[in-house]
Write a protein that holds these residues in place. Structure first.
Motif, mmCIF file in Angstrom:
data_model
loop_
_atom_site.group_PDB
_atom_site.id
_atom_site.type_symbol
_atom_site.label_atom_id
_atom_site.label_comp_id
_atom_site.label_asym_id
_atom_site.label_seq_id
_atom_site.Cartn_x
_atom_site.Cartn_y
_atom_site.Cartn_z
ATOM 1 N N ASP A 18 0.828 -1.206 0.000
ATOM 2 C CA ASP A 18 0.000 0.000 0.000
ATOM 3 C C ASP A 18 0.861 1.254 0.000
ATOM 4 O OD1 ASP A 18 -2.175 -1.687 0.117
ATOM 5 O OD2 ASP A 18 -2.590 -1.329 2.245
ATOM 6 N N GLU A 45 2.267 1.711 -3.410
ATOM 7 C CA GLU A 45 1.238 2.085 -4.378
ATOM 8 C C GLU A 45 0.866 3.557 -4.284
ATOM 9 O OE1 GLU A 45 -2.703 -0.220 -5.639
ATOM 10 O OE2 GLU A 45 -2.874 0.665 -3.637
ATOM 11 N N ASP A 46 0.711 4.065 -3.054
ATOM 12 C CA ASP A 46 0.292 5.465 -2.867
ATOM 13 C C ASP A 46 0.853 5.963 -1.532
ATOM 14 O OD1 ASP A 46 -0.978 7.921 -2.559
ATOM 15 O OD2 ASP A 46 -2.875 7.218 -3.428
ATOM 16 N N SER A 89 1.560 9.003 -0.442
ATOM 17 C CA SER A 89 0.873 10.160 0.142
ATOM 18 C C SER A 89 -0.368 9.725 0.909
ATOM 19 C CB SER A 89 0.501 11.153 -0.964
ATOM 20 O OG SER A 89 -0.176 12.258 -0.429
ATOM 21 N N ARG A 90 -1.119 8.809 0.352
ATOM 22 C CA ARG A 90 -2.325 8.304 1.023
ATOM 23 C C ARG A 90 -1.984 7.659 2.357
ATOM 24 N NH1 ARG A 90 -4.342 3.461 -2.102
ATOM 25 N NH2 ARG A 90 -2.622 2.516 -0.929
ATOM 26 N N GLU A 91 -0.935 6.837 2.368
ATOM 27 C CA GLU A 91 -0.565 6.133 3.597
ATOM 28 C C GLU A 91 0.016 7.085 4.635
ATOM 29 O OE1 GLU A 91 -1.421 2.718 4.041
ATOM 30 O OE2 GLU A 91 -2.518 3.520 2.311
ATOM 31 N N THR A 105 6.347 13.389 2.008
ATOM 32 C CA THR A 105 6.286 12.420 0.912
ATOM 33 C C THR A 105 7.544 12.502 0.059
ATOM 34 O OG1 THR A 105 3.866 12.565 0.845
ATOM 35 C CG2 THR A 105 4.958 11.655 -1.094
ATOM 36 N N LYS A 146 10.359 9.226 -0.327
ATOM 37 C CA LYS A 146 10.327 8.397 -1.524
ATOM 38 C C LYS A 146 11.587 7.546 -1.567
ATOM 39 C CE LYS A 146 7.431 11.334 -4.458
ATOM 40 N NZ LYS A 146 7.388 12.192 -5.666
#
Length: 326
Positions: free
Chosen positions: A228, A231-232, A234-236, A257, A261
């Motif tokens: 997860d 995959e994303d 920023s969302r996590e 973020t 990375k």
């Protein structure tokens, strides 16, 4: 300005003084962390799992460690995104802290609770020396061996799990290059050791399921998945922030973020363990690929089929599910 339930806005002069002392101590140290090892440690069975003396020599202090209510425990099976999650949480709390110097390695910002080896500060002592609050603490212990004080003090706990095939591949390359780990041996035998729990910190199956089941009785835990995060991110990071009671602005989330990375961290000497001499990164980099699905470059068709059967057998009664690719 970052807002949180721990009150980061009005830090006292006392904290600044502690930071000054802490940073002075770091400046007096050598630029490399150099544990002393004459040979690689051997596996031993301890409290029902496989460890090495590096994680048992200070056991009484680990077992009796006194957590504080605002401590944050970051837990994983080895090579499941520990450093990644540690850097995210550290950046959320302290990334733009006034007066904090940028040259503090992640393993000093987020100490490894159970580590104990000659030439390196004991993990328990390193935690006690942290000048920041909350204290961010790393562990690879299975849930049943975590010091009871973390549960008694109702500490927040973050756990990240990684699919077993990629976790196995990453652990294999880590054991090849890390002189404080037992020898990796050949790849085909390593798969057998992974499946039988004959690696440091024991069985992946027991580890991820034990922590998963803990959620049912301990609500102050966030269970994350490496896939997860990949995959994303920023969302996590938003999920992590919410769990921690933080309210970063969009600009702050973008900053964190960007800082966390994979490629950014891989080129950051304070995150990539390049200052830790016992890792031979000419054999394999500590931050190798950071992808999902690299297992396809390692497993043969036969090995994959056999692994799938073992995975199905060991996980059939669990509600825990993993994505082997995204």
């Amino acid at each position: 300005m970052l807002k949180n339930c721990g009150g980061l806005d009005g830090w006292s002069m006392k904290l600044k003084s502690k930071l000054d002392i802490y940073q002075h101590t770091l400046q007096q140290a050598t630029s490399k962390t150099t544990p002393i090892m004459s040979e690689r440690p051997k596996l031993l069975e301890f409290e029902g799992i496989m460890l090495t003396h590096i994680f048992t020599d200070n056991w009484e202090k680990v077992k009796n460690f006194k957590a504080r209510p605002d401590d944050i425990l970051i837990a994983t099976y080895p090579k499941a995104g520990t450093t990644w999650l540690s850097e995210i949480v550290d950046q959320l709390y302290f990334g733009e802290m006034e007066g904090r110097k940028p040259n503090i390695p992640i393993y000093e910002r987020v100490p490894f609770l159970e580590i104990c080896m000659e030439g390196l500060e004991k993990g328990t002592d390193a935690v006690e020396r942290l000048p920041t609050s909350p204290r961010l603490i790393k562990t690879h212990l299975p849930v049943q061996l975590v010091p009871k004080s973390f549960w008694e003090q109702n500490c927040r706990v973050l756990y990240v799990a990684r699919n077993p095939k990629d976790n196995l591949v990453s652990f294999y390359h880590f054991d090849r290059m890390n002189k404080v780990q037992p020898e990796a041996g050949p790849w085909d035998k390593y798969i057998d050791k992974f499946n039988s729990g004959q690696l440091v910190f024991g069985s992946w199956y027991d580890h991820v399921q034990g922590w998963w089941n803990k959620r049912e009785t301990y609500p102050r835990m966030l269970y994350l998945f490496y896939e997860d995060m990949n995959e994303d991110l920023s969302r996590e990071i938003s999920r992590i922030s919410s769990f921690l009671g933080l309210s970063p602005s969009e600009k702050e989330k973008e900053r964190v973020t960007g800082k966390t990375k994979f490629e950014t961290m891989k080129s950051n000497s304070m995150a990539d363990y390049s200052t830790f001499d016992m890792m031979d990164q000419s054999i394999s980099p500590f931050m190798r690929k950071g992808t999902v699905g690299d297992w396809k470059n390692h497993f043969t068709v036969a090995q994959n089929a056999e692994f799938d059967e073992e995975y199905k057998r060991r996980m059939e009664k669990s509600t825990l599910a993993f994505r082997m690719e995204i």
